[in-house]
Design a protein around this motif. Structure first.
Motif, mmCIF file in Angstrom:
data_model
loop_
_atom_site.group_PDB
_atom_site.id
_atom_site.type_symbol
_atom_site.label_atom_id
_atom_site.label_comp_id
_atom_site.label_asym_id
_atom_site.label_seq_id
_atom_site.Cartn_x
_atom_site.Cartn_y
_atom_site.Cartn_z
ATOM 1 N N ARG A 106 6.255 -48.350 44.072
ATOM 2 C CA ARG A 106 7.396 -48.550 42.978
ATOM 3 C C ARG A 106 7.393 -47.479 41.783
ATOM 4 O O ARG A 106 7.699 -47.474 40.914
ATOM 5 N N SER A 107 6.285 -46.335 41.988
ATOM 6 C CA SER A 107 6.135 -45.479 41.204
ATOM 7 C C SER A 107 6.999 -43.956 41.564
ATOM 8 O O SER A 107 6.550 -43.874 42.901
ATOM 9 N N ALA A 108 7.363 -43.458 40.892
ATOM 10 C CA ALA A 108 8.152 -42.210 41.192
ATOM 11 C C ALA A 108 7.150 -41.146 41.682
ATOM 12 O O ALA A 108 6.126 -40.990 40.892
ATOM 13 N N LEU A 109 7.543 -40.061 42.230
ATOM 14 C CA LEU A 109 6.702 -39.031 42.448
ATOM 15 C C LEU A 109 6.322 -38.195 41.179
ATOM 16 O O LEU A 109 7.347 -38.115 40.245
ATOM 17 N N GLY A 110 5.273 -37.731 40.846
ATOM 18 C CA GLY A 110 4.780 -37.219 39.784
ATOM 19 C C GLY A 110 4.622 -37.874 38.595
ATOM 20 O O GLY A 110 4.822 -37.431 37.382
ATOM 21 N N SER A 111 4.613 -39.212 38.759
ATOM 22 C CA SER A 111 4.401 -40.068 37.674
ATOM 23 C C SER A 111 2.878 -40.717 37.614
ATOM 24 O O SER A 111 2.185 -40.728 38.485
ATOM 25 N N ARG A 112 2.627 -41.016 36.258
ATOM 26 C CA ARG A 112 1.274 -41.979 35.922
ATOM 27 C C ARG A 112 1.958 -42.912 35.307
ATOM 28 O O ARG A 112 2.755 -43.219 34.172
ATOM 29 N N ALA A 113 1.370 -44.501 35.356
ATOM 30 C CA ALA A 113 1.476 -45.427 34.912
ATOM 31 C C ALA A 113 0.489 -46.398 34.667
ATOM 32 O O ALA A 113 -0.654 -46.351 35.778
ATOM 33 N N SER A 114 0.362 -47.522 33.830
ATOM 34 C CA SER A 114 -0.506 -48.504 33.717
ATOM 35 C C SER A 114 0.210 -50.048 33.717
ATOM 36 O O SER A 114 1.355 -49.968 32.998
ATOM 37 N N ARG A 138 -7.947 -43.798 29.516
ATOM 38 C CA ARG A 138 -7.973 -42.114 29.650
ATOM 39 C C ARG A 138 -9.228 -41.852 30.833
ATOM 40 O O ARG A 138 -9.085 -40.830 31.536
ATOM 41 N N VAL A 139 -10.204 -42.640 30.911
ATOM 42 C CA VAL A 139 -11.224 -42.317 31.696
ATOM 43 C C VAL A 139 -10.365 -42.847 33.243
ATOM 44 O O VAL A 139 -10.952 -42.099 34.280
ATOM 45 N N CYS A 140 -9.802 -43.688 33.448
ATOM 46 C CA CYS A 140 -9.222 -44.151 34.658
ATOM 47 C C CYS A 140 -8.497 -42.762 35.279
ATOM 48 O O CYS A 140 -8.609 -42.698 36.361
ATOM 49 N N PHE A 141 -7.602 -42.145 34.189
ATOM 50 C CA PHE A 141 -6.650 -41.224 34.806
ATOM 51 C C PHE A 141 -7.750 -40.014 35.034
ATOM 52 O O PHE A 141 -7.178 -39.012 35.857
#
Length: 139
Positions: free
Chosen positions: A50-58, A88-91
Protein backbone atom coordinates in the motif's frame (compact mmCIF):
# COMPACT_ATOMS: atom_id res chain seq x y z
CA UNK A 1 11.13 -0.52 23.86
CA UNK A 2 11.28 -3.44 21.51
CA UNK A 3 11.81 -4.41 17.88
CA UNK A 4 9.83 -7.45 16.79
CA UNK A 5 10.44 -7.80 13.08
CA UNK A 6 12.74 -6.62 10.32
CA UNK A 7 11.82 -7.53 6.75
CA UNK A 8 13.18 -6.92 3.27
CA UNK A 9 10.60 -7.19 0.50
CA UNK A 10 10.35 -6.55 -3.22
CA UNK A 11 7.48 -4.44 -4.50
CA UNK A 12 7.10 -5.90 -7.94
CA UNK A 13 4.27 -5.93 -10.37
CA UNK A 14 1.56 -6.90 -9.40
CA UNK A 15 2.37 -7.83 -5.79
CA UNK A 16 4.88 -7.61 -2.98
CA UNK A 17 6.85 -10.64 -1.85
CA UNK A 18 9.14 -11.30 1.07
CA UNK A 19 12.85 -11.67 0.33
CA UNK A 20 14.25 -12.05 3.86
CA UNK A 21 13.06 -11.47 7.42
CA UNK A 22 14.12 -11.72 11.04
CA UNK A 23 11.79 -11.94 14.02
CA UNK A 24 12.09 -11.63 17.78
CA UNK A 25 8.99 -13.23 19.26
CA UNK A 26 10.69 -14.33 22.49
CA UNK A 27 8.46 -12.05 24.61
CA UNK A 28 5.32 -13.86 23.43
CA UNK A 29 3.82 -17.03 24.88
CA UNK A 30 5.36 -20.10 23.20
CA UNK A 31 2.00 -21.13 21.71
CA UNK A 32 1.41 -17.66 20.21
CA UNK A 33 4.79 -17.27 18.52
CA UNK A 34 4.01 -18.78 15.13
CA UNK A 35 0.74 -16.87 14.72
CA UNK A 36 2.42 -13.61 15.83
CA UNK A 37 5.17 -14.21 13.26
CA UNK A 38 2.57 -14.89 10.54
CA UNK A 39 0.75 -11.67 11.49
CA UNK A 40 4.01 -9.71 11.20
CA UNK A 41 4.83 -11.21 7.79
CA UNK A 42 1.33 -10.51 6.49
CA UNK A 43 1.29 -6.96 7.89
CA UNK A 44 4.74 -6.18 6.43
CA UNK A 45 3.63 -7.31 2.98
CA UNK A 46 0.35 -5.38 3.19
CA UNK A 47 2.01 -2.13 4.29
CA UNK A 48 4.69 -2.37 1.59
CA UNK A 49 1.99 -3.10 -1.00
CA UNK A 50 0.00 0.00 0.00
CA UNK A 51 3.02 2.32 0.06
CA UNK A 52 4.14 4.24 -3.02
CA UNK A 53 7.61 3.82 -4.50
CA UNK A 54 10.04 6.26 -2.91
CA UNK A 55 7.98 6.72 0.25
CA UNK A 56 8.43 6.34 4.00
CA UNK A 57 5.61 5.93 6.48
CA UNK A 58 4.79 4.83 10.01
CA UNK A 59 1.52 2.98 10.48
CA UNK A 60 -0.11 1.95 13.74
CA UNK A 61 -1.41 -1.62 13.69
CA UNK A 62 -2.90 -2.95 16.95
CA UNK A 63 -0.22 -2.43 19.64
CA UNK A 64 2.59 -2.01 17.11
CA UNK A 65 4.11 0.72 15.00
CA UNK A 66 5.12 -0.44 11.54
CA UNK A 67 7.76 1.65 9.79
CA UNK A 68 8.06 1.16 6.04
CA UNK A 69 10.50 2.50 3.49
CA UNK A 70 9.93 1.66 -0.19
CA UNK A 71 12.79 2.71 -2.44
CA UNK A 72 12.20 3.85 -6.00
CA UNK A 73 13.81 0.61 -7.29
CA UNK A 74 11.08 -1.46 -5.58
CA UNK A 75 13.18 -2.72 -2.68
CA UNK A 76 11.26 -2.24 0.58
CA UNK A 77 11.99 -2.62 4.25
CA UNK A 78 9.59 -2.88 7.18
CA UNK A 79 10.37 -2.68 10.89
CA UNK A 80 7.68 -3.63 13.41
CA UNK A 81 8.29 -2.16 16.85
CA UNK A 82 6.36 -1.22 19.94
CA UNK A 83 4.94 2.30 20.32
CA UNK A 84 7.88 3.57 22.40
CA UNK A 85 10.67 2.68 19.98
CA UNK A 86 12.08 5.87 18.32
CA UNK A 87 10.92 6.34 14.74
CA UNK A 88 14.20 7.98 13.68
CA UNK A 89 16.20 4.89 14.72
CA UNK A 90 13.84 2.63 12.73
CA UNK A 91 14.38 4.63 9.53
CA UNK A 92 18.15 4.72 10.11
CA UNK A 93 18.06 0.93 10.41
CA UNK A 94 15.95 0.56 7.25
CA UNK A 95 18.33 2.81 5.25
CA UNK A 96 21.34 0.79 6.40
CA UNK A 97 19.75 -2.62 5.75
CA UNK A 98 18.36 -1.76 2.29
CA UNK A 99 21.67 -0.23 1.16
CA UNK A 100 23.62 -3.26 2.33
CA UNK A 101 21.08 -5.73 0.91
CA UNK A 102 21.15 -4.04 -2.51
CA UNK A 103 24.98 -4.24 -2.56
CA UNK A 104 25.08 -7.92 -1.56
CA UNK A 105 22.09 -9.36 -3.43
CA UNK A 106 21.86 -8.98 -7.20
CA UNK A 107 18.92 -6.88 -8.42
CA UNK A 108 18.14 -9.70 -10.88
CA UNK A 109 17.29 -11.97 -7.91
CA UNK A 110 14.73 -9.60 -6.35
CA UNK A 111 11.68 -10.35 -8.56
CA UNK A 112 11.91 -14.13 -8.11
CA UNK A 113 13.64 -14.32 -4.72
CA UNK A 114 12.26 -15.85 -1.54
CA UNK A 115 13.61 -16.30 2.01
CA UNK A 116 14.85 -19.77 0.98
CA UNK A 117 16.75 -18.59 -2.12
CA UNK A 118 18.17 -15.22 -1.02
CA UNK A 119 21.55 -15.38 0.67
CA UNK A 120 21.68 -12.51 3.17
CA UNK A 121 22.24 -13.32 6.82
CA UNK A 122 22.65 -9.92 8.52
CA UNK A 123 19.00 -9.32 9.56
CA UNK A 124 19.14 -11.31 12.82
CA UNK A 125 22.26 -9.42 13.87
CA UNK A 126 20.67 -6.04 13.12
CA UNK A 127 17.50 -7.00 14.97
CA UNK A 128 19.41 -7.85 18.14
CA UNK A 129 21.91 -4.97 17.82
CA UNK A 130 19.09 -2.41 17.54
CA UNK A 131 16.98 -3.76 20.46
CA UNK A 132 18.37 -0.97 22.65
CA UNK A 133 18.09 2.20 20.54
CA UNK A 134 20.66 4.22 22.48
CA UNK A 135 23.27 1.49 21.89
CA UNK A 136 22.44 1.11 18.20
CA UNK A 137 25.38 1.88 15.92
CA UNK A 138 25.53 5.52 14.89
CA UNK A 139 23.14 6.69 17.62
Amino acid sequence: MRLYSLSVLYKGDPKVHLLKAAYDVSTFNFFQRSSVQEFMTFTSQLIAERSALGSRASVKEQDYLCHVYVRSDGLAGVVIADNEYPQRVCFTLLDKVLDEFSRQVSKMDWPSGSPATISYSALDGYLSKYQVPCRAPGQ
